[in-house]
Design a protein around this motif. Sequence first.
Motif, PDB file in Angstrom:
ATOM      1  N   THR A 172     -17.728 -49.537 -46.768  1.00 37.93           N
ATOM      2  CA  THR A 172     -18.601 -49.074 -45.694  1.00 37.93           C
ATOM      3  C   THR A 172     -19.519 -50.195 -45.212  1.00 37.93           C
ATOM      4  O   THR A 172     -19.716 -51.204 -45.888  1.00 37.93           O
ATOM      5  CB  THR A 172     -19.476 -47.898 -46.166  1.00 37.93           C
ATOM      6  OG1 THR A 172     -20.396 -48.366 -47.162  1.00 37.93           O
ATOM      7  CG2 THR A 172     -18.625 -46.759 -46.716  1.00 37.93           C
ATOM      8  N   SER A 218     -10.682 -49.602 -39.012  1.00 38.55           N
ATOM      9  CA  SER A 218     -11.805 -48.728 -39.335  1.00 38.55           C
ATOM     10  C   SER A 218     -11.342 -47.282 -39.245  1.00 38.55           C
ATOM     11  O   SER A 218     -10.519 -46.926 -38.405  1.00 38.55           O
ATOM     12  CB  SER A 218     -12.976 -48.967 -38.378  1.00 38.55           C
ATOM     13  OG  SER A 218     -12.613 -48.652 -37.055  1.00 38.55           O
ATOM     14  N   ASN A 219     -11.857 -46.481 -40.161  1.00 36.92           N
ATOM     15  CA  ASN A 219     -11.518 -45.062 -40.205  1.00 36.92           C
ATOM     16  C   ASN A 219     -12.809 -44.265 -40.232  1.00 36.92           C
ATOM     17  O   ASN A 219     -13.650 -44.480 -41.118  1.00 36.92           O
ATOM     18  CB  ASN A 219     -10.684 -44.743 -41.448  1.00 36.92           C
ATOM     19  CG  ASN A 219      -9.421 -45.564 -41.497  1.00 36.92           C
ATOM     20  OD1 ASN A 219      -8.601 -45.497 -40.596  1.00 36.92           O
ATOM     21  ND2 ASN A 219      -9.264 -46.371 -42.534  1.00 36.92           N
ATOM     22  N   LEU A 220     -12.978 -43.368 -39.275  1.00 39.83           N
ATOM     23  CA  LEU A 220     -14.166 -42.533 -39.192  1.00 39.83           C
ATOM     24  C   LEU A 220     -14.163 -41.558 -40.360  1.00 39.83           C
ATOM     25  O   LEU A 220     -13.186 -40.838 -40.569  1.00 39.83           O
ATOM     26  CB  LEU A 220     -14.155 -41.771 -37.862  1.00 39.83           C
ATOM     27  CG  LEU A 220     -15.377 -40.933 -37.541  1.00 39.83           C
ATOM     28  CD1 LEU A 220     -16.586 -41.839 -37.276  1.00 39.83           C
ATOM     29  CD2 LEU A 220     -15.111 -40.065 -36.308  1.00 39.83           C
ATOM     30  N   TYR A 221     -15.235 -41.559 -41.163  1.00 32.24           N
ATOM     31  CA  TYR A 221     -15.299 -40.598 -42.263  1.00 32.24           C
ATOM     32  C   TYR A 221     -16.437 -39.604 -42.093  1.00 32.24           C
ATOM     33  O   TYR A 221     -16.471 -38.590 -42.780  1.00 32.24           O
ATOM     34  CB  TYR A 221     -15.369 -41.294 -43.633  1.00 32.24           C
ATOM     35  CG  TYR A 221     -16.654 -42.013 -43.947  1.00 32.24           C
ATOM     36  CD1 TYR A 221     -17.703 -41.362 -44.581  1.00 32.24           C
ATOM     37  CD2 TYR A 221     -16.815 -43.358 -43.648  1.00 32.24           C
ATOM     38  CE1 TYR A 221     -18.884 -42.037 -44.889  1.00 32.24           C
ATOM     39  CE2 TYR A 221     -17.971 -44.038 -43.951  1.00 32.24           C
ATOM     40  CZ  TYR A 221     -19.012 -43.363 -44.567  1.00 32.24           C
ATOM     41  OH  TYR A 221     -20.165 -44.037 -44.872  1.00 32.24           O
ATOM     42  N   ARG A 273     -19.802 -42.774 -38.972  1.00 38.55           N
ATOM     43  CA  ARG A 273     -19.738 -43.724 -40.084  1.00 38.55           C
ATOM     44  C   ARG A 273     -18.270 -44.057 -40.325  1.00 38.55           C
ATOM     45  O   ARG A 273     -17.409 -43.186 -40.296  1.00 38.55           O
ATOM     46  CB  ARG A 273     -20.330 -43.129 -41.363  1.00 38.55           C
ATOM     47  CG  ARG A 273     -21.767 -42.692 -41.256  1.00 38.55           C
ATOM     48  CD  ARG A 273     -22.689 -43.860 -41.511  1.00 38.55           C
ATOM     49  NE  ARG A 273     -24.055 -43.405 -41.594  1.00 38.55           N
ATOM     50  CZ  ARG A 273     -25.022 -43.799 -40.775  1.00 38.55           C
ATOM     51  NH1 ARG A 273     -24.768 -44.666 -39.834  1.00 38.55           N
ATOM     52  NH2 ARG A 273     -26.244 -43.339 -40.906  1.00 38.55           N
ATOM     53  N   TYR A 274     -18.042 -45.345 -40.597  1.00 38.75           N
ATOM     54  CA  TYR A 274     -16.667 -45.823 -40.751  1.00 38.75           C
ATOM     55  C   TYR A 274     -16.461 -46.463 -42.113  1.00 38.75           C
ATOM     56  O   TYR A 274     -17.382 -47.030 -42.695  1.00 38.75           O
ATOM     57  CB  TYR A 274     -16.348 -46.866 -39.668  1.00 38.75           C
ATOM     58  CG  TYR A 274     -16.375 -46.307 -38.280  1.00 38.75           C
ATOM     59  CD1 TYR A 274     -15.221 -45.777 -37.708  1.00 38.75           C
ATOM     60  CD2 TYR A 274     -17.547 -46.301 -37.542  1.00 38.75           C
ATOM     61  CE1 TYR A 274     -15.241 -45.253 -36.425  1.00 38.75           C
ATOM     62  CE2 TYR A 274     -17.583 -45.773 -36.255  1.00 38.75           C
ATOM     63  CZ  TYR A 274     -16.421 -45.249 -35.706  1.00 38.75           C
ATOM     64  OH  TYR A 274     -16.444 -44.729 -34.440  1.00 38.75           O
ATOM     65  N   GLU A 275     -15.222 -46.353 -42.589  1.00 36.54           N
ATOM     66  CA  GLU A 275     -14.766 -47.128 -43.732  1.00 36.54           C
ATOM     67  C   GLU A 275     -13.852 -48.204 -43.181  1.00 36.54           C
ATOM     68  O   GLU A 275     -13.116 -47.975 -42.225  1.00 36.54           O
ATOM     69  CB  GLU A 275     -13.977 -46.262 -44.719  1.00 36.54           C
ATOM     70  CG  GLU A 275     -14.834 -45.371 -45.558  1.00 36.54           C
ATOM     71  CD  GLU A 275     -14.020 -44.661 -46.634  1.00 36.54           C
ATOM     72  OE1 GLU A 275     -14.641 -44.182 -47.574  1.00 36.54           O
ATOM     73  OE2 GLU A 275     -12.763 -44.584 -46.519  1.00 36.54           O
ATOM     74  N   TYR A 276     -13.909 -49.365 -43.813  1.00 39.70           N
ATOM     75  CA  TYR A 276     -13.105 -50.497 -43.360  1.00 39.70           C
ATOM     76  C   TYR A 276     -12.106 -50.863 -44.434  1.00 39.70           C
ATOM     77  O   TYR A 276     -12.394 -50.785 -45.625  1.00 39.70           O
ATOM     78  CB  TYR A 276     -14.016 -51.695 -43.061  1.00 39.70           C
ATOM     79  CG  TYR A 276     -15.014 -51.385 -41.985  1.00 39.70           C
ATOM     80  CD1 TYR A 276     -14.670 -51.463 -40.635  1.00 39.70           C
ATOM     81  CD2 TYR A 276     -16.299 -50.968 -42.309  1.00 39.70           C
ATOM     82  CE1 TYR A 276     -15.578 -51.153 -39.645  1.00 39.70           C
ATOM     83  CE2 TYR A 276     -17.215 -50.645 -41.322  1.00 39.70           C
ATOM     84  CZ  TYR A 276     -16.848 -50.738 -39.997  1.00 39.70           C
ATOM     85  OH  TYR A 276     -17.739 -50.422 -39.010  1.00 39.70           O
TER      86      TYR A 276
END
Length: 150
Positions: A37, A68-71, A77-80
């Motif tokens: 994150t 990036s994935n929206l969580y 907020r994104y996870e990379y």
Amino acid sequence: MPKGLYQLDCNIAQTLNMIGDRWTLLIIHEIMVGKKTFNEVKQGLKTISANILSERLKQLEEDGFITSNLYTAHPPRYEYELTERGHDLEMVLNAYLLWGRKHLDKSFKVMKHATCGHEVELRYYCPHCEALADNVAIEPIAGGCASEAE
């Protein structure tokens, strides 16, 4: 760093145009070691400003090094995570680590063989011969960087 800062027909120059600016390799390293994150990467790179980190993450995604994935939607907020292109930089980062181990006044990390516990060194491998390559030559490709052949 603006795109195309180095206007040279050279692999090194063109690679630096993508990953040679301040913080970029360190951000990739943080994601490589499991920081997913924005806040985790920011914690690992204590002195980076939030706007620079945000800018670099966007550029790394545009250049295909991370996804990036929206969580969480509110707030977003994104996870990379690294793409194959990003993962392929692992050897480059390891080479920096090994160079630093040899040349820095104070070394902070060491790379060891997980099986025997001894330090490792960088080697070249020829998949055609299926052997370590002690003699290597850098040769220009048509339109490539002439200085690489020297």
